[in-house]
Write an enzyme that holds these catalytic residues in place. Structure first.
Site, PDB file in Angstrom:
ATOM      1  N   LYS B  69       0.839  -1.204   0.000  1.00  0.00           N
ATOM      2  CA  LYS B  69       0.000   0.000   0.000  1.00  0.00           C
ATOM      3  C   LYS B  69       0.875   1.256   0.000  1.00  0.00           C
ATOM      4  O   LYS B  69       1.903   1.301   0.684  1.00  0.00           O
ATOM      5  CB  LYS B  69      -0.894  -0.022   1.247  1.00  0.00           C
ATOM      6  CG  LYS B  69      -1.867   1.144   1.354  1.00  0.00           C
ATOM      7  CD  LYS B  69      -2.751   0.936   2.583  1.00  0.00           C
ATOM      8  CE  LYS B  69      -3.615   2.144   2.874  1.00  0.00           C
ATOM      9  NZ  LYS B  69      -4.441   1.941   4.087  1.00  0.00           N
ATOM     10  N   SER B 145      -9.092   2.682   3.796  1.00  0.00           N
ATOM     11  CA  SER B 145      -8.162   3.295   2.883  1.00  0.00           C
ATOM     12  C   SER B 145      -7.333   2.284   2.068  1.00  0.00           C
ATOM     13  O   SER B 145      -6.685   2.698   1.105  1.00  0.00           O
ATOM     14  CB  SER B 145      -7.219   4.211   3.670  1.00  0.00           C
ATOM     15  OG  SER B 145      -6.436   3.477   4.579  1.00  0.00           O
ATOM     16  N   SER B 169      -9.289   0.478   7.916  1.00  0.00           N
ATOM     17  CA  SER B 169      -8.784   0.575   6.546  1.00  0.00           C
ATOM     18  C   SER B 169      -8.365  -0.736   5.890  1.00  0.00           C
ATOM     19  O   SER B 169      -8.127  -0.773   4.690  1.00  0.00           O
ATOM     20  CB  SER B 169      -7.610   1.555   6.486  1.00  0.00           C
ATOM     21  OG  SER B 169      -8.103   2.861   6.642  1.00  0.00           O
TER      22      SER B 169
END
Ligand SMILES: Nc1ncnc2c1ncn2[C@@H]1O[C@H](COP(=O)(O)OP(=O)(O)OP(=O)(O)O)[C@@H](O)[C@H]1O
Ligand code: SF4
Ligand SMILES: [Mg+2]
Lengths: 352, 468
Positions: B69, B145, B169
């Site tokens: 990520k 996220s 997230s």
């Protein structure tokens, strides 16, 4: 309530024996021995409950208190419909006859001066029951416990072996046609070769007379073999109640696992017989004093999984698998005997 | 393509396929589907192939491609933009310890996945990289996220992808894309070499996966403590793969269908979590309805302050690095609003109180976790939103809606407790719904064991329909 829970009781079933919150304490000079602290158990008709635990954990105190010999400090015992606590002497004797005790040391349990034929019906004499059929009844009893009436009828205890004495004790208990038999280490003092015979005899007697049995011992293998269900005790408390089928694989309580770990394995068995002298937990540290048992979980001073919570809060019995009740804050299903584990389960990379 | 990372690694080990073929296949998928989904925002394909050719470490996941990520973890040679224009082009020189562990397991890092700016959104639509689309429906958000990671896995670009979770997230995008997402306990996975800001104890790193066993194995491979870590999760009694593969004991599960903050929960979502609850009962567990027993205002104020103070620190450090003042186009309007709000109002005592608040909330929820082994809630209170609903250019909208989507998940961040989202069927629009389960600190093994049980009792589709 002082106990470790009642989740394992089968209140919706017919039960031959129900023990509620049994407490046995012995006042001594420097305080109080907490021998049994809130034991709950029940027995279905025809069922054998094993009570397992190392020396001093309160097994005999519990067994005797159930028999009201002497009555417990508190708690109740129901034999069928009859509540034993508080019965008058005569009613108590009558009730007690329905529940018989077989003890560890058969030789000293028998009056050395009496003959076998008298010993087996001693209990009946008190009631004046058996006058008429005495001889045939004695012979039947002796035969049923695997003794040859001809050769033992006229003998005294010192002329018999330990195993034969235990057979006489069992015959004596069966003479009263009890509903419940409480056996406290009935084979612990016998030669290993004789143990299996006596266990077989008890098993046959249970079937033949439709008895329910409480079988107390510290030897895992012995208890497991004869019992339907096993209750594991530690320092006066119940740790775990579970079916004896699959006990080695399923046991979850860290104390039960410790007991299992100290049982000699198949490999060790060649060298040393799985004798009763191999006291479970003998490798581990001393039992804490029953005068001042640890707070929270009594096993915490020896438990590898203990946390702060174990000191602060007493674990209660919870059903963690069908029919398996465990009093532990941190039960861990992966804590099984690694030699019994299915290796494919743990394989992170099955080839498929 | 194989079902999961473990199956992929097994196929490579058996010689059925080569690591190079698997990695090339993943690169092909990213090149083909990447532009539509916009899941991958930086790539290192040439270097990845060179790594394969020069021999990969002989770990249990040798040859399995993955993505990291674009927030919180560093990959040497790739920019770590954090979805923010302020960090555009911030190329890293070293791998994070976690990335190093992935590589040591034999995995091949192909690039970085999209994240909203500094992770401050439950959708993944940063201005810097543009929105990531949900493979189940490109009009919809993949959640956030870790939305880029979720889209990449549910479209089958890679079998597993790294994510992190500071308010939901990992779990929110796992729910939105029909995946399994576990947020581990506080302190389980090291953040080295990025020392924790005050947000570090709130957020946790792990993966989004198609199978439960992949999540368990990766946790084993990546979670051993780094000497000197400020937080340490309780040591597991046995490897997570083993715990995941062992049937759980009869669990007492508290079923929660209402939000602690009293907000709206859609009936479809409630129905889905009830289906999961019924399945748990069928499997022999004891399910009882309950309400979340913590002070939602206390949790929110503590959580927001800790996130706010870490945002201030990150921005100030970046500006110091760049040697300039904050410009209008550095931060998205919503991030800018939070930044300015905390810059004007934050007091030291508030930070102190926020730390105390999350501890209080931990004890409150901890008390409930004596009565229940696990708490089962929806992951998202509402069906997956369309792209544009969580619009960071409109701060007032975000202020109003932002907290909705993390209303069930953020408490696990405040308390540090592990929590997972697992697929729980589809909503009326055909998008995935998720069931969320929280356990006490250190209970990942129990969560994984229950997840495996649910996964085998009612297997879920692991890829979005048009990628099967
Ligand atoms: N009459 C008594 N007075 C004082 N303490 C006693 C008495 N009887 C037993 N105890 C104590 O109570 C505890 C439990 O003893 P108990 O005999 O019930 O244990 P047990 O499990 O049967 O042990 P074993 O396997 O050695 O027979 C022990 O600490 C024992 O010393
Ligand atoms: S309650 Fe605690 S101390 Fe007692 S057996 Fe369980 S883990 Fe060990
Ligand atoms: Mg004894």
């Amino acid at each position: 309530m002082a106990g470790s829970g009642t989740a394992h009781l089968r209140t919706d079933r017919e039960r031959s024996l129900v023990v509620d919150d049994l407490v046995v304490e012995f006042p001594v000079t420097h305080g109080t021995v907490h021998a049994v602290s809130g034991l709950n158990l029940d027995l279905l008709p025809g069922e054998t409950l094993g009570i397992l635990g190392e020396s001093g954990c309160g097994k005999s105190s519990a067994g005797r208190a159930v028999m009201q010999l002497p009555p417990p400090t508190s708690g109740s015992v129901h034999l069928g419909e009859v509540e034993l606590t508080g019965l008058k002497a005569r009613e108590m004797r009558r009730a007690r006859a329905r529940m018989q005790l077989v003890l560890q040391d058969p030789v000293s349990a028998l009056n050395p001066r009496r003959k076998v034929k008298d010993l087996v019906v001693e209990g009946l004499e008190i009631w004046g029951w058996a006058e008429r059929r005495r001889d045939t009844f004695v012979d039947e009893l002796l035969t049923s416990v695997g003794l040859d009436p001809e050769s033992v009828r006229e003998k005294r205890p010192h002329e018999l072996s330990g195993g034969q004495c235990q057979r006489v004790c069992i015959a004596r208990a069966l003479a009263l046609d009890p509903e419940v038999l409480i056996c406290d280490e009935p084979v612990s003092s016998l030669d290993v070769s004789v143990q299996a015979q006596i266990l077989n005899l008890l098993e046959q007697a249970r079937e033949r007379y439709g008895l329910s049995m409480v079988f107390i011992a510290h030897d895992v293998a012995v208890v497991k073999n004869i019992s339907d269900r096993v209750l594991v005790m530690y320092l006066g408390k119940t740790c775990e109640v579970l079916p004896s089928d699959g006990l080695e694989r399923n046991a979850l309580h860290p104390y039960t696992r410790l007991l299992l770990a100290s049982v000699p394995s198949e490999a060790d068995a060649d060298r040393a017989p799985a004798g009763v002298e191999a006291a479970p937990g003998s490798k581990a540290v001393e039992l804490p004093s029953p005068l001042d048992p640890p707070s929270g979980c009594r096993f915490r001073t020896r438990c590898p999984l203990a946390t702060d919570r174990c000191a602060a809060e007493e674990p209660r019995l919870r059903e963690l698998r069908p029919g398996q009740f465990v009093a532990c804050h941190h039960p861990d299903p992966t804590l099984a005997d690694p030699t019994l584990a299915d290796p494919t389960l743990a394989d992170p990379t099955p080839e498929e | 393509m194989y079902d999961d990372a473990i199956a992929t690694a097994a196929a490579i080990r058996s010689g059925e396929v080569s690591a190079r073929e698997v990695v090339e296949d993943a690169i092909g998928r990213i090149e083909k589907d990447g532009p539509t989904l916009n899941a991958v925002v930086a790539e290192r394909f040439e270097r990845a192939l060179a790594e394969v050719d020069s021999g990969l470490p002989a770990g249990p996941l040798q040859g399995v491609p993955t993505l990291v990520k674009d927030l919180g973890m560093q990959v040497a040679g790739l920019p770590l933009t954090r979805g923010s224009r302020l960090w555009d082009g911030d190329v890293q020189t070293v791998d994070s310890e976690l990335v190093r562990r992935y590589r040591a397991a034999g995995m091949v890092v192909l690039g970085m996945t999209n994240s909203p700016e500094l992770g401050k959104n439950a959708s993944t639509e940063p201005l810097l990289h543009g929105p990531t689309r949900n493979p189940w429906s490109t009009a919809h958000s993949p959640g956030g996220s870790s939305g880029g990671a979720a889209a990449a896995v549910s479209a089958g670009l890679v079998p597993v992808a790294h994510g992190n979770d500071g308010g939901g997230s990992i779990r929110i995008p796992a729910s939105a894309c029909g995946l399994f997402g576990l947020k581990p306990s506080r302190g389980r996975v090291t953040t080295y070499p990025v020392a924790g800001t005050l947000a570090a104890p709130l957020s946790a790193n792990h993966v989004l996966t198609r199978s439960v066993r992949d999540s368990a194995l990766l946790l084993d491979l990546s979670s051993f403590p780094m000497p000197g870590d400020a937080f340490a999760a309780p040591t597991p009694s046995s490897p997570f793969v083993e715990q995941a593969a062992t049937a759980p004991l009869r669990l007492r599960i508290g079923l929660v269908t209402r939000r602690a903050d009293g907000g709206v929960v859609s009936p479809e979502v409630v129905a889905a979590v009830r289906r999961t609850a019924a399945l748990c009962e069928e499997l022999g567990h004891v399910v009882e309805e309950t309400e979340l027993a913590y002070d939602a205002d206390l949790a929110m104020s503590g959580f927001a302050t800790l996130m706010g103070v870490s945002l201030l620190a990150q921005v100030q450090h970046r500006l110091a690095e760049l040697g300039r003042e904050l410009r209008d186009d550095d931060l998205e309007p919503f991030t800018r609003m939070i930044h300015d709000h905390y810059l004007a109002t934050m007091t030291p005592v508030q930070v102190y109180d926020a730390n105390a608040a999350v501890q209080q909330v931990g004890w409150q929820l901890g008390a409930q976790l004596r009565e229940f082994d696990l708490l089962l809630t929806p992951t998202l209170p509402l069906p997956v939103p369309e792209l544009g609903v969580l619009d960071t250019t409109d701060p007032s909208v975000m202020w109003e809606r932002g907290g909705d989507y993390s209303s069930f998940t953020a408490v696990a961040n405040a308390t540090g407790m592990p929590a997972m989202s697992l697929p729980a069927g589809l909503d009326s629009a055909g998008l995935p719904l998720g069931a969320h389960v929280i356990g006490d600190l250190g209970s990942e093994g129990t969560l994984l064991a229950l997840a495996t049980q649910l996964e085998s009792a009612a297997p879920w589709e692991t890829l979005a329909p048009s990628y099967r």
